[in-house]
Structures are given as C-alpha cells and as structure tokens.
Design a protein around this motif. Structure first.
Motif, mmCIF file in Angstrom:
data_model
loop_
_atom_site.group_PDB
_atom_site.id
_atom_site.type_symbol
_atom_site.label_atom_id
_atom_site.label_comp_id
_atom_site.label_asym_id
_atom_site.label_seq_id
_atom_site.Cartn_x
_atom_site.Cartn_y
_atom_site.Cartn_z
ATOM 1 N N ILE A 16 8.874 41.846 83.403
ATOM 2 C CA ILE A 16 9.827 42.717 82.702
ATOM 3 C C ILE A 16 11.254 42.294 83.009
ATOM 4 O O ILE A 16 12.120 42.306 82.141
ATOM 5 C CB ILE A 16 9.589 44.187 83.098
ATOM 6 C CG1 ILE A 16 8.269 44.672 82.501
ATOM 7 C CG2 ILE A 16 10.743 45.071 82.631
ATOM 8 C CD1 ILE A 16 7.823 46.026 82.982
ATOM 9 N N HIS A 28 8.619 42.716 75.559
ATOM 10 C CA HIS A 28 7.260 43.001 76.018
ATOM 11 C C HIS A 28 6.708 44.214 75.294
ATOM 12 O O HIS A 28 7.458 45.001 74.723
ATOM 13 C CB HIS A 28 7.251 43.293 77.523
ATOM 14 C CG HIS A 28 7.851 42.220 78.347
ATOM 15 N ND1 HIS A 28 7.159 41.094 78.698
ATOM 16 C CD2 HIS A 28 9.091 42.080 78.860
ATOM 17 C CE1 HIS A 28 7.946 40.308 79.399
ATOM 18 N NE2 HIS A 28 9.121 40.887 79.517
ATOM 19 N N VAL A 30 4.602 47.693 76.221
ATOM 20 C CA VAL A 30 4.276 48.501 77.394
ATOM 21 C C VAL A 30 3.464 49.718 76.995
ATOM 22 O O VAL A 30 3.667 50.292 75.932
ATOM 23 C CB VAL A 30 5.547 48.962 78.163
ATOM 24 C CG1 VAL A 30 6.270 47.800 78.777
ATOM 25 C CG2 VAL A 30 6.472 49.775 77.310
ATOM 26 N N LYS A 47 14.065 45.067 78.767
ATOM 27 C CA LYS A 47 14.822 45.765 79.808
ATOM 28 C C LYS A 47 16.277 45.863 79.372
ATOM 29 O O LYS A 47 16.735 45.122 78.509
ATOM 30 C CB LYS A 47 14.725 45.032 81.128
ATOM 31 C CG LYS A 47 15.494 43.717 81.121
ATOM 32 C CD LYS A 47 15.627 43.128 82.480
ATOM 33 C CE LYS A 47 16.491 41.870 82.337
ATOM 34 N NZ LYS A 47 16.912 41.332 83.578
ATOM 35 N N VAL A 93 1.354 46.042 80.738
ATOM 36 C CA VAL A 93 2.455 45.219 80.238
ATOM 37 C C VAL A 93 1.829 44.037 79.516
ATOM 38 O O VAL A 93 1.004 43.322 80.083
ATOM 39 C CB VAL A 93 3.370 44.723 81.377
ATOM 40 C CG1 VAL A 93 4.376 43.710 80.859
ATOM 41 C CG2 VAL A 93 4.090 45.876 82.039
#
Length: 111
Positions: A16, A28, A30, A47, A93
């Motif tokens: 991440i 990503h 999640v 992020k 993830v």
C-alpha cells in the motif's frame, strides 16, 4: 476452488505504501470489515499523503494512529473524497488475505 494467498500484515502495508515508477501512489483493491460488522470493498484506491483540515490533522505516522488515508479512484470526479480505514480492519489487499497475527500460532500443531 480458488486458493487465496495469505500475506503478512507488514507485506500488505509495504504494498500500500509503495509508489509506482513515476513516483505516484500505486493503486490497489482493498476489502475491509466495517465497524458494524459488514464487509466493504473498494476496487481502485491509493494511499494519500494529504493532511486533513481542522484541529486534529491526519498523522502520517502509522505507529500513532493505526489507520490509512485512502483516495477512491472509482468515484465521480466532482464527489471524490478521502476516506480512512483502520489497519486492523483490512482483510484483503489485491485479492490476498492479510494475516494480522504476529507468528502467535506458529508453534501450534494440529493432530
């Protein structure tokens, strides 16, 4: 039957936190558990290093706040918002199951 790979929490946090070749945050998918017990899923998030306005700004130090600030890339452009997920509530993830144990059960043998 689909077999999912189990990864350690540290590996998931490294994924991440990684940037792509151009220095931008990597994207990503999640899956997480919400506080009410239901499951949430975001297909394309990255992020964020942004700090939130107000008195209690978002702290980037994960040792202090134990949560990630994410940006959802699937929302319409005019309503895109940042959102927080507690690290302990992350379950997957990029399709990989996150193992949050710290080798706690490594010595247990089942007969």
């Amino acid at each position: 039957m689909v077999l999912k790979q189990v990864i350690k929490r540290k590996v998931a946090m490294d994924w991440i936190g990684a940037d792509d070749d151009r220095g931008r945050p990597s994207i990503h998918s999640v899956k997480y558990r919400k506080l009410d017990g239901t499951t949430g899923y975001k297909r394309r998030v990255s992020k964020s290093n942004r700090t939130l306005p107000g008195e209690s700004k978002f702290k980037g130090n994960l040792n202090e706040n134990h949560e990630h600030l994410f940006f959802n890339h699937d929302e319409p452009e005019e309503s895109k918002q940042y959102f927080r997920i507690k690290i302990d509530l992350l379950t997957h993830v990029d399709g990989h199951l996150i193992d949050h144990t710290d080798q706690e059960y490594a010595s247990i043998r089942w007969k």
